[in-house]
Design a protein around this motif. Sequence first.
Motif, PDB file in Angstrom:
ATOM      1  N   LEU A 281      58.621  29.924  32.413  1.00 31.39           N
ATOM      2  CA  LEU A 281      58.787  30.251  33.825  1.00 31.39           C
ATOM      3  C   LEU A 281      60.253  30.570  34.105  1.00 31.39           C
ATOM      4  O   LEU A 281      61.154  30.012  33.472  1.00 31.39           O
ATOM      5  N   HIS A 282      60.497  31.433  35.085  1.00 27.25           N
ATOM      6  CA  HIS A 282      61.864  31.856  35.406  1.00 27.25           C
ATOM      7  C   HIS A 282      62.422  31.142  36.635  1.00 27.25           C
ATOM      8  O   HIS A 282      63.415  31.592  37.208  1.00 27.25           O
ATOM      9  N   VAL A 283      61.794  30.055  37.021  1.00 32.02           N
ATOM     10  CA  VAL A 283      62.205  29.342  38.230  1.00 32.02           C
ATOM     11  C   VAL A 283      63.490  28.554  38.011  1.00 32.02           C
ATOM     12  O   VAL A 283      63.862  28.235  36.881  1.00 32.02           O
ATOM     13  N   VAL A 284      64.150  28.229  39.107  1.00 28.28           N
ATOM     14  CA  VAL A 284      65.337  27.375  39.083  1.00 28.28           C
ATOM     15  C   VAL A 284      64.939  25.907  39.204  1.00 28.28           C
ATOM     16  O   VAL A 284      65.532  25.031  38.591  1.00 28.28           O
ATOM     17  N   PHE A 285      63.897  25.666  39.989  1.00 30.02           N
ATOM     18  CA  PHE A 285      63.502  24.305  40.331  1.00 30.02           C
ATOM     19  C   PHE A 285      61.987  24.187  40.321  1.00 30.02           C
ATOM     20  O   PHE A 285      61.276  25.087  40.755  1.00 30.02           O
ATOM     21  N   ALA A 286      61.476  23.056  39.804  1.00 30.06           N
ATOM     22  CA  ALA A 286      60.026  22.824  39.809  1.00 30.06           C
ATOM     23  C   ALA A 286      59.749  21.354  40.087  1.00 30.06           C
ATOM     24  O   ALA A 286      60.471  20.467  39.618  1.00 30.06           O
ATOM     25  N   SER A 287      58.677  21.106  40.846  1.00 29.08           N
ATOM     26  CA  SER A 287      58.298  19.736  41.143  1.00 29.08           C
ATOM     27  C   SER A 287      56.815  19.662  41.469  1.00 29.08           C
ATOM     28  O   SER A 287      56.270  20.548  42.129  1.00 29.08           O
ATOM     29  N   GLY A 288      56.165  18.597  41.003  1.00 33.36           N
ATOM     30  CA  GLY A 288      54.784  18.328  41.365  1.00 33.36           C
ATOM     31  C   GLY A 288      54.753  17.399  42.564  1.00 33.36           C
ATOM     32  O   GLY A 288      55.289  16.293  42.502  1.00 33.36           O
ATOM     33  N   ILE A 289      54.134  17.842  43.663  1.00 37.74           N
ATOM     34  CA  ILE A 289      54.175  17.046  44.891  1.00 37.74           C
ATOM     35  C   ILE A 289      52.787  16.745  45.461  1.00 37.74           C
ATOM     36  O   ILE A 289      52.673  16.244  46.582  1.00 37.74           O
ATOM     37  N   GLY A 290      51.737  17.027  44.685  1.00 33.85           N
ATOM     38  CA  GLY A 290      50.396  16.568  45.010  1.00 33.85           C
ATOM     39  C   GLY A 290      49.936  16.713  46.438  1.00 33.85           C
ATOM     40  O   GLY A 290      49.797  17.811  46.974  1.00 33.85           O
ATOM     41  N   ALA A 291      49.709  15.557  47.081  1.00 28.77           N
ATOM     42  CA  ALA A 291      49.105  15.521  48.414  1.00 28.77           C
ATOM     43  C   ALA A 291      49.971  16.164  49.494  1.00 28.77           C
ATOM     44  O   ALA A 291      49.479  16.430  50.596  1.00 28.77           O
ATOM     45  N   VAL A 292      51.226  16.427  49.189  1.00 24.33           N
ATOM     46  CA  VAL A 292      52.116  17.032  50.185  1.00 24.33           C
ATOM     47  C   VAL A 292      51.589  18.381  50.651  1.00 24.33           C
ATOM     48  O   VAL A 292      51.779  18.766  51.805  1.00 24.33           O
TER      49      VAL A 292
ATOM     50  N   GLY B 122      50.825  21.494  43.257  1.00 26.94           N
ATOM     51  CA  GLY B 122      50.011  20.496  43.952  1.00 26.94           C
ATOM     52  C   GLY B 122      48.643  20.366  43.316  1.00 26.94           C
ATOM     53  O   GLY B 122      47.665  20.919  43.816  1.00 26.94           O
ATOM     54  N   MET B 123      48.591  19.646  42.204  1.00 28.01           N
ATOM     55  CA  MET B 123      47.329  19.442  41.487  1.00 28.01           C
ATOM     56  C   MET B 123      46.998  17.961  41.310  1.00 28.01           C
ATOM     57  O   MET B 123      46.074  17.632  40.572  1.00 28.01           O
ATOM     58  N   THR B 124      47.771  17.084  41.920  1.00 28.62           N
ATOM     59  CA  THR B 124      47.711  15.634  41.749  1.00 28.62           C
ATOM     60  C   THR B 124      48.183  15.222  40.361  1.00 28.62           C
ATOM     61  O   THR B 124      48.100  15.980  39.396  1.00 28.62           O
ATOM     62  N   ALA B 125      48.689  14.001  40.284  1.00 26.77           N
ATOM     63  CA  ALA B 125      49.154  13.453  39.005  1.00 26.77           C
ATOM     64  C   ALA B 125      47.956  12.939  38.206  1.00 26.77           C
ATOM     65  O   ALA B 125      46.973  12.476  38.790  1.00 26.77           O
ATOM     66  N   PRO B 126      48.015  13.033  36.867  1.00 27.00           N
ATOM     67  CA  PRO B 126      49.113  13.532  36.025  1.00 27.00           C
ATOM     68  C   PRO B 126      49.023  15.012  35.693  1.00 27.00           C
ATOM     69  O   PRO B 126      49.851  15.534  34.945  1.00 27.00           O
ATOM     70  N   LYS B 127      48.025  15.690  36.247  1.00 29.55           N
ATOM     71  CA  LYS B 127      47.782  17.085  35.882  1.00 29.55           C
ATOM     72  C   LYS B 127      48.983  17.973  36.196  1.00 29.55           C
ATOM     73  O   LYS B 127      49.376  18.827  35.381  1.00 29.55           O
ATOM     74  N   GLN B 128      49.575  17.794  37.374  1.00 29.22           N
ATOM     75  CA  GLN B 128      50.653  18.681  37.799  1.00 29.22           C
ATOM     76  C   GLN B 128      51.913  18.498  36.963  1.00 29.22           C
ATOM     77  O   GLN B 128      52.574  19.471  36.582  1.00 29.22           O
ATOM     78  N   GLU B 129      52.267  17.250  36.653  1.00 33.70           N
ATOM     79  CA  GLU B 129      53.465  16.995  35.850  1.00 33.70           C
ATOM     80  C   GLU B 129      53.303  17.539  34.437  1.00 33.70           C
ATOM     81  O   GLU B 129      54.242  18.108  33.865  1.00 33.70           O
ATOM     82  N   LYS B 130      52.114  17.366  33.880  1.00 33.08           N
ATOM     83  CA  LYS B 130      51.876  17.856  32.518  1.00 33.08           C
ATOM     84  C   LYS B 130      51.877  19.385  32.490  1.00 33.08           C
ATOM     85  O   LYS B 130      52.365  19.993  31.525  1.00 33.08           O
ATOM     86  N   TRP B 131      51.364  20.006  33.551  1.00 33.40           N
ATOM     87  CA  TRP B 131      51.368  21.469  33.589  1.00 33.40           C
ATOM     88  C   TRP B 131      52.794  22.005  33.623  1.00 33.40           C
ATOM     89  O   TRP B 131      53.140  22.946  32.889  1.00 33.40           O
TER      90      TRP B 131
END
Length: 240
Positions: free
Chosen positions: A169-180, A152-161
């Motif tokens: 990263l060892h995660v299964v799933f990742a998503s940028g959801i900002g204001a959520v 949750g860093m707001t776009a476009p920062k979160q998607e680029k990160w």
Amino acid sequence: MEFFDYTIKEELPSRLNGGKTIINTLNPHSFCIAKKDPLFKKSLVSADYLIPDGVGIVLAVKILFGKKIRKVSGSDLHAHILDVANRYSLRVFYLGASENTLLKIKEKVNLSHPNIKVGWFSPPYKNEFDPDDNRLMREKINDFNADVLFVGMTAPKQEKWIYENIQDLHVVFASGIGAVFDFYAGTVKRPSQFWIRMGLEWLPRLFREPKRLWKRNFHSTPEFLFDIVKEKISPISRFN
């Protein structure tokens, strides 16, 4: 660019044996930013799924492709993933926002989804992170052994990160959801269902945060509509 009838409840369990799924959201403002920001564009296009988080995207698909799709907001995505994570007792990590917001998120998840283990980290507020910042964030996520990562860093920062760090990263799933993050924590009130059903969720938010959102509504929206008209008249696949 891929739009889909949302099926993440079936998608996530199938990835638990390996692989990573990235889901990003697209709205008219992020579309316009991506035209001028090559890394952001690459971050969006390379995602496994790109969901229509905006009535403008739904309208564009209808006009350009004759397809009827539904808006899937970041809040919808977050709610679905939490349901799946609770069912499979997954570990969910929240990266971004303030410590206060993250603690409220943890408390709420613990009450509503008791099978989920919640981790979090509030990174420094910077326009750009240095290598030490990125290394620390990756360590926090991996040390927690996270299955699911919400940024949750707001776009476009979160998607680029996510795009630049996902391989470490060892995660299964990742998503940028900002204001959520703030909506879910209750630190910022999301517009009511009346505005959401009307396709006007942006209007109360504009009145609440005019300095931050004026460009999105009075610059990006007209630019996006103009792009739709140009694409309809002379298709040249501007985004792909």
